[in-house]
Design a protein around this motif. Structure first.
Motif, short mmCIF file in Angstrom:
data_model
loop_
_atom_site.label_atom_id
_atom_site.label_comp_id
_atom_site.label_asym_id
_atom_site.label_seq_id
_atom_site.Cartn_x
_atom_site.Cartn_y
_atom_site.Cartn_z
N GLN A 8 -5.20 -4.05 6.93
CA GLN A 8 -3.96 -3.70 6.24
C GLN A 8 -3.33 -2.48 6.91
O GLN A 8 -4.02 -1.69 7.57
CB GLN A 8 -4.24 -3.40 4.77
CG GLN A 8 -4.71 -4.61 3.96
CD GLN A 8 -4.70 -4.35 2.47
OE1 GLN A 8 -4.85 -3.23 2.01
NE2 GLN A 8 -4.49 -5.42 1.69
N LEU A 9 -2.04 -2.36 6.73
CA LEU A 9 -1.30 -1.22 7.27
C LEU A 9 -0.64 -0.49 6.11
O LEU A 9 0.17 -1.08 5.38
CB LEU A 9 -0.26 -1.70 8.28
CG LEU A 9 0.52 -0.62 9.03
CD1 LEU A 9 -0.42 0.26 9.86
CD2 LEU A 9 1.60 -1.24 9.91
N ASN A 10 -1.02 0.75 5.90
CA ASN A 10 -0.50 1.56 4.79
C ASN A 10 -0.71 0.87 3.44
O ASN A 10 0.16 0.86 2.57
CB ASN A 10 0.98 1.88 5.00
CG ASN A 10 1.20 2.69 6.26
OD1 ASN A 10 0.43 3.59 6.58
ND2 ASN A 10 2.25 2.37 7.00
N GLN A 11 -1.88 0.21 3.32
CA GLN A 11 -2.34 -0.45 2.10
C GLN A 11 -1.55 -1.72 1.76
O GLN A 11 -1.60 -2.20 0.63
CB GLN A 11 -2.32 0.52 0.91
CG GLN A 11 -3.24 1.72 1.12
CD GLN A 11 -3.30 2.64 -0.09
OE1 GLN A 11 -2.37 2.68 -0.89
NE2 GLN A 11 -4.40 3.35 -0.22
N PHE A 12 -0.84 -2.27 2.75
CA PHE A 12 -0.11 -3.53 2.54
C PHE A 12 -0.56 -4.55 3.59
O PHE A 12 -1.04 -4.18 4.67
CB PHE A 12 1.41 -3.31 2.67
CG PHE A 12 2.00 -2.53 1.53
CD1 PHE A 12 2.30 -3.16 0.32
CD2 PHE A 12 2.24 -1.16 1.65
CE1 PHE A 12 2.85 -2.43 -0.73
CE2 PHE A 12 2.78 -0.45 0.60
CZ PHE A 12 3.08 -1.08 -0.60
N PRO A 13 -0.41 -5.85 3.27
CA PRO A 13 -0.71 -6.88 4.28
C PRO A 13 0.06 -6.59 5.57
O PRO A 13 1.21 -6.12 5.53
CB PRO A 13 -0.24 -8.17 3.61
CG PRO A 13 -0.36 -7.89 2.15
CD PRO A 13 0.00 -6.44 1.99
N ALA A 14 -0.57 -6.86 6.69
CA ALA A 14 0.00 -6.48 7.97
C ALA A 14 0.43 -7.70 8.77
O ALA A 14 0.03 -8.83 8.50
CB ALA A 14 -1.02 -5.66 8.76
N ASP A 15 1.27 -7.44 9.78
CA ASP A 15 1.72 -8.46 10.72
C ASP A 15 1.22 -8.06 12.11
O ASP A 15 1.32 -6.89 12.49
CB ASP A 15 3.25 -8.54 10.72
CG ASP A 15 3.77 -9.71 11.52
OD1 ASP A 15 3.49 -9.76 12.74
OD2 ASP A 15 4.45 -10.58 10.95
N PRO A 16 0.69 -8.99 12.90
CA PRO A 16 0.14 -8.63 14.21
C PRO A 16 1.13 -7.93 15.12
O PRO A 16 0.74 -7.08 15.93
CB PRO A 16 -0.29 -9.98 14.80
CG PRO A 16 -0.47 -10.88 13.64
CD PRO A 16 0.52 -10.43 12.61
N ILE A 17 2.42 -8.27 15.02
CA ILE A 17 3.40 -7.68 15.93
C ILE A 17 4.11 -6.47 15.33
O ILE A 17 5.03 -5.92 15.94
CB ILE A 17 4.44 -8.72 16.36
CG1 ILE A 17 5.23 -9.24 15.16
CG2 ILE A 17 3.76 -9.88 17.10
CD1 ILE A 17 6.41 -10.13 15.55
#
Length: 302
Positions: free
Chosen positions: A64-73
Motif C-alpha cells: 500500500q502507498l500512504n495506507q491506500f491501495p497502490a498502482d504499480p505505475i
C-alpha cells in the motif's frame, strides 16, 4: 529473566525459534527516490523479489502507498509511506542464552550471544536482543552502544533517559574502559602492538581501512599462542564500525572465523558468530563494571 541454560560438554547451544507470523514493514520515500514509479522502486530496492512477484503483491493489496491501495505505475513523492505486508515471515534462529550480568535501577548489563542482532532490522523483528528483553519484562530500555550481530559479550542498556544520555556521552568522550577477546589466525611476532588505520565504508555492509576514512586506533596484546591460532586482548580506543576486525586483518591476523575480512573474501557474508567477544566494560563515573572470561571452546584446536 532467566539465566542462560547450562549446556553439556559437546552439546550445541539451545536456540530460539520463532513460528512464522504476519508482519507489515513500513518505510518513507527519500528525496533520491522521488519521481520513480512504485514498481520500479520496489524492484530496485528489494531485488530478491522479481517484477512479477511485486506486481502480484501490489494487486492483492499487500503493498500500500500512504495506507491506500497502490498502482504499480504510481509516481512516488518524498515522504510517501510504503507498506508491505508479509503474511509468512520466517526469522533465522538465534541462541536462546541471553544472560543478565548486572542490574541496577539505572542500567542493565547483559551478555549477548551471537549471532543475534541488537535491535529489529532486516530479517529480524523478534529474534533480537531488545525484543527478547522486552518479552522478559524490560520494555523501556535505551540503547547506549551496539555490538555486531556476529559479536558476543557485554552490552549496557539504560533504564532511564538521564543515565542513558550520560553513559552515551562517556562512550563518545572516552570515559569507558572496553576490552575484547579475539581468536585470530596465525602467531603474531609481537607481544603488544597498535593499529591507527582510518576506517570508512567500502560498499554495502563492508568497511575498510581507507586513507580518507575516520581516525581509528586499537591496541592489541597477545594472551595465548597455539599451533595455528592465537588469543588476543583488544582495546578499541575509538569505536568505528568493524574496527577490531579490520585492524586485526590489517595486521595480518584476522579473526579466525571472520569470513568477511579474511583475504580473498570480498563478497562473502557472515551469518554465524565469530570469535570476537566483548569481555570487559567499566564506567567508573557510573559504577558500571563487568567482566567475562575467554570462551572456553576457543582453546580447542588452538
Amino acid at each position: 529473566m532467566r539465566e542462560a541454560l547450562p549446556v553439556p560438554a559437546g552439546a550445541s547451544c539451545p536456540v530460539r525459534i520463532q513460528q512464522p507470523y504476519a508482519h507489515t514493514y513500513a518505510f518513507r520515500v527519500k528525496p533520491a527516490d522521488a519521481g520513480k514509479n512504485l514498481l520500479s522502486f520496489l524492484c530496485e530496492r528489494f531485488p530478491f523479489r522479481d517484477e512479477t512477484g511485486w506486481r502480484l503483491r501490489i494487486a492483492d493489496g499487500r503493498v500500500q502507498l500512504n495506507q491506500f491501495p497502490a498502482d504499480p505505475i504510481q509516481l512516488l513523492c518524498t515522504g510517501d509511506i510504503i507498506q508491505h505486508t508479509n503474511l509468512h515471515v520466517t526469522e533465522p534462529s538465534v541462541p536462546d542464552s541471553v544472560r543478565i550480568v548486572a542490574e541496577s535501577p539505572d542500567f542493565l548489563l547483559v551478555e549477548k550471544p551471537a549471532p543475534m542482532p541488537v535491535h529489529p532490522g532486516g530479517r529480524y523483528n523478534r529474534n533480537c536482543l531488545t525484543e527478547i528483553l522486552k518479552e522478559n519484562g524490560y520494555a523501556e530500555l535505551h540503547l547506549i552502544h551496539r555490538l555486531d550481530a556476529v559479536t558476543s559479550g557485554l552490552m549496557l542498556l539504560g533504564k532511564n533517559p538521564d543515565f542513558s544520555r550520560e553513559a552515551s556521552a562517556l562512550f563518545r568522550s572516552g570515559g569507558v574502559e572496553k576490552m575484547y577477546y579475539a581468536r585470530v589466525q596465525g602467531l603474531p611476532d609481537w607481544e603488544e602492538t597498535s593499529c591507527d588505520q582510518p576506517i570508512g565504508r567500502a560498499k554495502g555492509f563492508r568497511f575498510a581501512c581507507l586513507p580518507e576514512g575516520k581516525p581509528a586506533r586499537s591496541v592489541f596484546r597477545v594472551m595465548t599462542r597455539g599451533s595455528a591460532n592465537s588469543i588476543v586482548a583488544c582495546e578499541p580506543v575509538t569505536g568505528r564500525t568493524h574496527q577490531l576486525r579490520l585492524h586485526l586483518a590489517w595486521l595480518g591476523h584476522p579473526v579466525s572465523d571472520d569470513l568477511v575480512y579474511q583475504p580473498g573474501n570480498a563478497h562473502r557474508l557472515q551469518n554465524r558468530a565469530i570469535c570476537l567477544h566483548s569481555a570487559h566494560l567499566r564506567i567508573p563515573a557510573l559504577a558500571v563494571d563487568g567482566s567475562l572470561p575467554v570462551p572456553s571452546d576457543w582453546y580447542e584446536n588452538l
